[in-house]
Design a protein around this motif. Structure first.
Motif, mmCIF file in Angstrom:
data_model
loop_
_atom_site.group_PDB
_atom_site.id
_atom_site.type_symbol
_atom_site.label_atom_id
_atom_site.label_comp_id
_atom_site.label_asym_id
_atom_site.label_seq_id
_atom_site.Cartn_x
_atom_site.Cartn_y
_atom_site.Cartn_z
ATOM 1 N N GLU A 55 -0.476 10.423 -4.541
ATOM 2 C CA GLU A 55 0.884 10.851 -4.884
ATOM 3 C C GLU A 55 1.349 10.261 -6.214
ATOM 4 O O GLU A 55 2.468 10.538 -6.654
ATOM 5 N N GLY A 56 0.524 9.443 -6.851
ATOM 6 C CA GLY A 56 0.890 8.860 -8.137
ATOM 7 C C GLY A 56 1.022 7.355 -8.112
ATOM 8 O O GLY A 56 1.376 6.743 -9.129
ATOM 9 N N GLY A 57 0.775 6.718 -6.967
ATOM 10 C CA GLY A 57 0.865 5.271 -6.877
ATOM 11 C C GLY A 57 2.244 4.811 -6.457
ATOM 12 O O GLY A 57 3.181 5.591 -6.301
ATOM 13 N N ILE A 58 2.377 3.511 -6.261
ATOM 14 C CA ILE A 58 3.611 2.943 -5.718
ATOM 15 C C ILE A 58 4.808 3.206 -6.624
ATOM 16 O O ILE A 58 5.933 3.392 -6.154
ATOM 17 N N ASP A 95 5.428 -1.872 5.856
ATOM 18 C CA ASP A 95 6.147 -2.032 4.592
ATOM 19 C C ASP A 95 5.127 -2.164 3.471
ATOM 20 O O ASP A 95 4.123 -2.871 3.616
ATOM 21 N N THR A 96 5.404 -1.512 2.363
ATOM 22 C CA THR A 96 4.496 -1.598 1.224
ATOM 23 C C THR A 96 5.297 -1.685 -0.058
ATOM 24 O O THR A 96 6.410 -1.163 -0.147
ATOM 25 N N GLY A 97 4.746 -2.380 -1.052
ATOM 26 C CA GLY A 97 5.458 -2.542 -2.312
ATOM 27 C C GLY A 97 4.505 -2.839 -3.455
ATOM 28 O O GLY A 97 3.318 -2.499 -3.413
ATOM 29 N N PHE A 98 5.040 -3.534 -4.480
ATOM 30 C CA PHE A 98 4.281 -3.821 -5.693
ATOM 31 C C PHE A 98 3.369 -5.023 -5.500
ATOM 32 O O PHE A 98 3.575 -5.841 -4.603
ATOM 33 N N PHE A 107 -4.811 -4.042 -8.310
ATOM 34 C CA PHE A 107 -4.544 -2.896 -9.176
ATOM 35 C C PHE A 107 -3.040 -2.667 -9.271
ATOM 36 O O PHE A 107 -2.336 -2.629 -8.262
ATOM 37 N N SER A 108 -2.559 -2.444 -10.467
ATOM 38 C CA SER A 108 -1.116 -2.457 -10.700
ATOM 39 C C SER A 108 -0.367 -1.330 -10.009
ATOM 40 O O SER A 108 0.778 -1.499 -9.604
#
Length: 370
Positions: A55-58, A95-98, A107-108
């Motif tokens: 989907e394009g990443g976080i 929960d997910t984040g940076f 990976f950024s």
């Protein structure tokens, strides 16, 4: 289900019914509601971070409308699942984040899983079955105590998939299996290279793959294993003005064709069918399969269908709702009315409220007043 900070879903909680029918303008966020549940399934399948990357990443999936200072910039998803066979109620959250702001942290753009939790209610007091914080996983042992799982989780892998696949935790394995059987059908390919138009290996198929690649095997399983195609035959007859399916007994490959009343001696092969015809047959395989998934989601199933096929589609949805929880996103007023009439439900209108996706008439607790 609940979703926070995911795309246009700032914070939403919704109670789901047996049949859930969503309508609304383009851009209101209907697909984001749909995708949030897809991510729960991806967590069970072990593809959570991969799906977000696609989907394009976080950075692409995080709510961009501004987050209060006391809240973390994280996507938070949860669902309550009832195992009808055992009566156990599971609650799963993720929960997910940076990634952390430090060198060599990963990976950024990859979604970093921060927290997971499974609680279980067996008719008494709910208790935590598994809790994951960062890389550390704690799981309830046979004595009812929380103990550390011996392996650390990578930032991209879910504890639900890890422990559900470990063979030591039957309740978690059951939850993973139940969610893993959910099916999301959001548009079947109908071009000349579509898997719908090709024979497939003759392997007994209790339910349709999400890309429809095993459609011939699903139809053959109904015809030659169950030996009951009454509902399927009726749907094809009603949708195609008296046409009949031809499903030969499989040998190395399974196949099917369509016999039109105007050409009774001619079997039209899948490669010859129109886009609408082949997509309708894929929907029929999804909704009338030998073993229906406990949850079936359809995203704009009316696409490419002739209006004469809509009543038959609505009838199949009503039949499937006897065994499966159904989620339908549609732009078709005709399909909306037909499903509402057959299933006795009211469509949920998806709107934008203060820039966020919301359901018209829904309270903060997720209930919609009649």
């Amino acid at each position: 289900m609940t979703a926070q900070n995911y795309r246009s879903l700032k914070s939403i909680r919704m109670d789901l019914e047996a049949v859930n029918l969503f309508v609304g303008a383009n851009g209101a966020g209907k697909s984001n509601l749909y995708r949030s549940l897809q991510l729960i399934k991806a967590a069970a399948d072990g593809d959570f971070s991969k799906v977000i990357a696609e989907e394009g990443g976080i950075y692409s999936v995080l709510w961009s409308g501004g987050i209060a200072r006391h809240r973390k910039a994280q996507v938070q998803l949860s669902a309550e699942i009832v195992d009808e066979e055992s009566g156990i109620i599971y609650s799963y959250s993720i929960d997910t984040g940076f990634r952390p702001a430090q060198p060599a942290a990963g990976f950024s753009h990859e979604a970093q899983i921060k927290h997971e939790e499974i609680t279980i209610d067996m008719g008494g007091r709910p208790h935590v079955l598994m809790r994951r914080k960062g890389a550390h996983i704690a799981v309830r042992d046979d004595n009812g105590r929380m103990s550390d799982y011996p392996e650390l989780a990578m930032t991209s892998e879910t504890a639900l998939h890890m422990l559900g696949d470990a063979g030591r935790y039957p309740e978690i394995s059951t939850l993973r299996h139940v969610i893993g059987q959910w099916r999301f059908f959001h548009g079947f390919r109908s071009d000349t290279g579509s898997p719908l138009r090709r024979p497939c290996l003759a392997i007994t198929a209790p339910m349709l793959d999400e890309d429809g690649a095993n459609i011939a095997a699903v139809l053959a399983t109904l015809a030659h294993t169950r030996q009951d195609t009454v509902d399927l035959d009726r749907a094809v007859h009603d949708a195609f003005e008296g046409a009949v399916l031809s499903i030969p007994e499989p040998e190395e490959y399974a196949s099917f064709g369509l016999v039109a009343p105007d050409f009774p001696q001619r079997i039209f092969q899948p490669r010859e069918l129109s886009d609408g015809q082949i997509r309708f047959l894929a929907l029929a395989a999804a909704l009338l399969s030998y073993r229906r998934p406990k949850f079936i989601a359809l995203n704009e199933p009316e696409a490419s269908l002739h209006p004469d096929m809509i009543p038959a589609l609505a009838q199949m949805i009503a039949q499937a709702s006897a065994d499966s929880q159904i989620w339908v996103v549609t732009h078709s007023q005709e399909l909306t009315d037909a499903i509402a009439q057959r299933c006795g439900v009211r469509a949920k209108k998806v709107i934008r409220q203060d820039g966020a996706t919301w359901i018209e008439g829904m309270t903060l607790t997720g209930r919609i007043d009649d």
